[in-house]
Design a protein around this motif. Sequence first.
Motif, PDB file in Angstrom:
ATOM      1  N   LEU A  56       0.828  -1.218   0.000  1.00  0.00           N
ATOM      2  CA  LEU A  56       0.000   0.000   0.000  1.00  0.00           C
ATOM      3  C   LEU A  56       0.860   1.266   0.000  1.00  0.00           C
ATOM      4  O   LEU A  56       0.606   2.200  -0.766  1.00  0.00           O
ATOM      5  CB  LEU A  56      -0.932   0.016   1.218  1.00  0.00           C
ATOM      6  N   LYS A  57       1.888   1.292   0.837  1.00  0.00           N
ATOM      7  CA  LYS A  57       2.743   2.491   0.930  1.00  0.00           C
ATOM      8  C   LYS A  57       3.557   2.693  -0.350  1.00  0.00           C
ATOM      9  O   LYS A  57       3.723   3.822  -0.817  1.00  0.00           O
ATOM     10  CB  LYS A  57       3.667   2.385   2.148  1.00  0.00           C
ATOM     11  N   TYR A  58       4.043   1.589  -0.927  1.00  0.00           N
ATOM     12  CA  TYR A  58       4.824   1.694  -2.159  1.00  0.00           C
ATOM     13  C   TYR A  58       3.932   2.143  -3.313  1.00  0.00           C
ATOM     14  O   TYR A  58       4.328   2.984  -4.132  1.00  0.00           O
ATOM     15  CB  TYR A  58       5.486   0.349  -2.476  1.00  0.00           C
ATOM     16  N   ALA A  59       2.716   1.592  -3.375  1.00  0.00           N
ATOM     17  CA  ALA A  59       1.784   1.992  -4.432  1.00  0.00           C
ATOM     18  C   ALA A  59       1.502   3.498  -4.344  1.00  0.00           C
ATOM     19  O   ALA A  59       1.490   4.192  -5.363  1.00  0.00           O
ATOM     20  CB  ALA A  59       0.480   1.197  -4.321  1.00  0.00           C
ATOM     21  N   ARG A  60       1.283   4.011  -3.136  1.00  0.00           N
ATOM     22  CA  ARG A  60       1.054   5.456  -2.954  1.00  0.00           C
ATOM     23  C   ARG A  60       2.298   6.239  -3.357  1.00  0.00           C
ATOM     24  O   ARG A  60       2.210   7.253  -4.050  1.00  0.00           O
ATOM     25  CB  ARG A  60       0.670   5.759  -1.509  1.00  0.00           C
ATOM     26  N   ARG A  85       4.627   5.492  -5.495  1.00  0.00           N
ATOM     27  CA  ARG A  85       4.851   5.473  -6.944  1.00  0.00           C
ATOM     28  C   ARG A  85       3.609   5.794  -7.774  1.00  0.00           C
ATOM     29  O   ARG A  85       3.678   5.834  -8.997  1.00  0.00           O
ATOM     30  CB  ARG A  85       5.365   4.082  -7.371  1.00  0.00           C
ATOM     31  N   LYS A  86       2.457   6.007  -7.099  1.00  0.00           N
ATOM     32  CA  LYS A  86       1.170   6.195  -7.779  1.00  0.00           C
ATOM     33  C   LYS A  86       0.872   5.009  -8.694  1.00  0.00           C
ATOM     34  O   LYS A  86       0.510   5.149  -9.860  1.00  0.00           O
ATOM     35  CB  LYS A  86       1.117   7.504  -8.564  1.00  0.00           C
ATOM     36  N   LEU A  87       1.032   3.813  -8.138  1.00  0.00           N
ATOM     37  CA  LEU A  87       0.717   2.579  -8.855  1.00  0.00           C
ATOM     38  C   LEU A  87      -0.679   2.138  -8.439  1.00  0.00           C
ATOM     39  O   LEU A  87      -1.024   2.195  -7.260  1.00  0.00           O
ATOM     40  CB  LEU A  87       1.728   1.480  -8.517  1.00  0.00           C
ATOM     41  N   PHE A  88      -1.470   1.701  -9.377  1.00  0.00           N
ATOM     42  CA  PHE A  88      -2.849   1.316  -9.079  1.00  0.00           C
ATOM     43  C   PHE A  88      -3.105  -0.181  -9.183  1.00  0.00           C
ATOM     44  O   PHE A  88      -4.128  -0.649  -8.716  1.00  0.00           O
ATOM     45  CB  PHE A  88      -3.814   2.066 -10.009  1.00  0.00           C
ATOM     46  N   THR A  89      -2.202  -0.924  -9.818  1.00  0.00           N
ATOM     47  CA  THR A  89      -2.427  -2.367  -9.961  1.00  0.00           C
ATOM     48  C   THR A  89      -1.165  -3.147  -9.612  1.00  0.00           C
ATOM     49  O   THR A  89      -0.047  -2.632  -9.745  1.00  0.00           O
ATOM     50  CB  THR A  89      -2.853  -2.754 -11.393  1.00  0.00           C
ATOM     51  N   ILE A  90      -1.394  -4.360  -9.178  1.00  0.00           N
ATOM     52  CA  ILE A  90      -0.310  -5.314  -8.984  1.00  0.00           C
ATOM     53  C   ILE A  90      -0.843  -6.665  -9.453  1.00  0.00           C
ATOM     54  O   ILE A  90      -2.017  -6.981  -9.248  1.00  0.00           O
ATOM     55  CB  ILE A  90       0.192  -5.359  -7.521  1.00  0.00           C
ATOM     56  N   LYS A  91       0.034  -7.405 -10.120  1.00  0.00           N
ATOM     57  CA  LYS A  91      -0.339  -8.717 -10.666  1.00  0.00           C
ATOM     58  C   LYS A  91       0.581  -9.776 -10.069  1.00  0.00           C
ATOM     59  O   LYS A  91       1.748  -9.482  -9.784  1.00  0.00           O
ATOM     60  CB  LYS A  91      -0.172  -8.721 -12.185  1.00  0.00           C
ATOM     61  N   VAL A  92       0.076 -10.990  -9.946  1.00  0.00           N
ATOM     62  CA  VAL A  92       0.887 -12.093  -9.436  1.00  0.00           C
ATOM     63  C   VAL A  92       2.156 -12.246 -10.271  1.00  0.00           C
ATOM     64  O   VAL A  92       3.245 -12.460  -9.735  1.00  0.00           O
ATOM     65  CB  VAL A  92       0.064 -13.404  -9.402  1.00  0.00           C
ATOM     66  N   GLN A  93       2.053 -12.049 -11.581  1.00  0.00           N
ATOM     67  CA  GLN A  93       3.218 -12.205 -12.455  1.00  0.00           C
ATOM     68  C   GLN A  93       4.299 -11.150 -12.199  1.00  0.00           C
ATOM     69  O   GLN A  93       5.433 -11.318 -12.647  1.00  0.00           O
ATOM     70  CB  GLN A  93       2.801 -12.192 -13.921  1.00  0.00           C
ATOM     71  N   ASP A  94       3.973 -10.079 -11.460  1.00  0.00           N
ATOM     72  CA  ASP A  94       4.981  -9.050 -11.176  1.00  0.00           C
ATOM     73  C   ASP A  94       6.151  -9.597 -10.363  1.00  0.00           C
ATOM     74  O   ASP A  94       7.243  -9.028 -10.391  1.00  0.00           O
ATOM     75  CB  ASP A  94       4.364  -7.844 -10.456  1.00  0.00           C
ATOM     76  N   LEU A 147      -6.716  -4.152  -8.242  1.00  0.00           N
ATOM     77  CA  LEU A 147      -6.697  -2.699  -8.183  1.00  0.00           C
ATOM     78  C   LEU A 147      -6.425  -2.378  -6.721  1.00  0.00           C
ATOM     79  O   LEU A 147      -7.152  -2.848  -5.837  1.00  0.00           O
ATOM     80  CB  LEU A 147      -8.061  -2.163  -8.618  1.00  0.00           C
ATOM     81  N   ILE A 148      -5.372  -1.626  -6.454  1.00  0.00           N
ATOM     82  CA  ILE A 148      -4.947  -1.351  -5.078  1.00  0.00           C
ATOM     83  C   ILE A 148      -5.612  -0.076  -4.561  1.00  0.00           C
ATOM     84  O   ILE A 148      -5.595   0.955  -5.228  1.00  0.00           O
ATOM     85  CB  ILE A 148      -3.418  -1.175  -5.009  1.00  0.00           C
ATOM     86  N   TYR A 149      -6.174  -0.174  -3.372  1.00  0.00           N
ATOM     87  CA  TYR A 149      -6.805   0.989  -2.738  1.00  0.00           C
ATOM     88  C   TYR A 149      -5.841   1.634  -1.749  1.00  0.00           C
ATOM     89  O   TYR A 149      -6.030   1.570  -0.544  1.00  0.00           O
ATOM     90  CB  TYR A 149      -8.092   0.575  -2.020  1.00  0.00           C
ATOM     91  N   TRP A 150      -4.788   2.291  -2.260  1.00  0.00           N
ATOM     92  CA  TRP A 150      -3.922   3.032  -1.353  1.00  0.00           C
ATOM     93  C   TRP A 150      -4.655   4.279  -0.852  1.00  0.00           C
ATOM     94  O   TRP A 150      -4.265   4.890   0.131  1.00  0.00           O
ATOM     95  CB  TRP A 150      -2.563   3.347  -1.939  1.00  0.00           C
ATOM     96  N   ARG A 151      -5.717   4.623  -1.545  1.00  0.00           N
ATOM     97  CA  ARG A 151      -6.779   5.487  -1.034  1.00  0.00           C
ATOM     98  C   ARG A 151      -8.052   4.700  -1.253  1.00  0.00           C
ATOM     99  O   ARG A 151      -8.260   4.171  -2.347  1.00  0.00           O
ATOM    100  CB  ARG A 151      -6.899   6.796  -1.817  1.00  0.00           C
ATOM    101  N   LEU A 152      -8.913   4.641  -0.257  1.00  0.00           N
ATOM    102  CA  LEU A 152     -10.180   3.934  -0.419  1.00  0.00           C
ATOM    103  C   LEU A 152     -11.064   4.684  -1.410  1.00  0.00           C
ATOM    104  O   LEU A 152     -10.901   5.904  -1.581  1.00  0.00           O
ATOM    105  CB  LEU A 152     -10.887   3.810   0.930  1.00  0.00           C
ATOM    106  N   PRO A 153     -12.008   4.012  -2.065  1.00  0.00           N
ATOM    107  CA  PRO A 153     -12.893   4.699  -3.008  1.00  0.00           C
ATOM    108  C   PRO A 153     -13.582   5.919  -2.381  1.00  0.00           C
ATOM    109  O   PRO A 153     -13.749   6.949  -3.044  1.00  0.00           O
ATOM    110  CB  PRO A 153     -13.905   3.619  -3.396  1.00  0.00           C
ATOM    111  N   GLU A 154     -13.942   5.839  -1.101  1.00  0.00           N
ATOM    112  CA  GLU A 154     -14.571   6.981  -0.416  1.00  0.00           C
ATOM    113  C   GLU A 154     -13.604   8.163  -0.329  1.00  0.00           C
ATOM    114  O   GLU A 154     -14.004   9.318  -0.466  1.00  0.00           O
ATOM    115  CB  GLU A 154     -15.022   6.575   1.004  1.00  0.00           C
TER     116      GLU A 154
END
Length: 193
Positions: A45-49, A51-60, A111-118
């Motif tokens: 979650l912290k890394y996604a925020r 880097r502003k990354l929104f997705t992560i895949k198992v293949q990563d 789809l990573i919620y480093w910010r929740l939809p709300e």
Amino acid sequence: MALSTHTTTTGFLLPSIHSAPPFFTQQVHAASLSTATEHWIQIILKYARHRKLFTIKVQDCEAPGNDWDEVLRNERINRKLLPSYLSYILGQMVSQKLAAYDPPKQDRSVLIYWRLPEEWAEVLHEWATSTGQLNTILTFYEITDPPVESPLSGIPVTLLRQAISILSKTNRAQIIGIAEGEGVRFFPSMGKS
């Protein structure tokens, strides 16, 4: 090698647990697994925020050279996260509503919620208000790819739709059919009751 924090090439500070070889292995003991998984979730979650990354895949974690490399691998201790463990971690994130399978009906990409939809809904409405976009119809593209970088730049349409849906429930936004497909109109917030 002593456990130590490490700053990645993108400036992200990895916690010292990231330099422990067992951290990269799915633990058998339930308490150890739970603790390690929670640490992984926080790092993701912290890394996604960061880097502003929104997705992560198992293949990563299988192929080097992707956006997640510096987190899912630790070359200093010759370790990498295995796909089966990443799949488990992503499943835990989904069950905690910190991620959603995207596309739906599969379990290898989230789809990573480093910010929740709300939280995105509030960011979206604040952006529309501060940029003078209230009562104006905007395309999704104008929001996700604005001429001036914004907190919403690059947000996936799936997440944008969720945020708009939340705003619609409080009469602060409305999806409108337009020639280019879909657009949205934002309305001022009503006074707090």
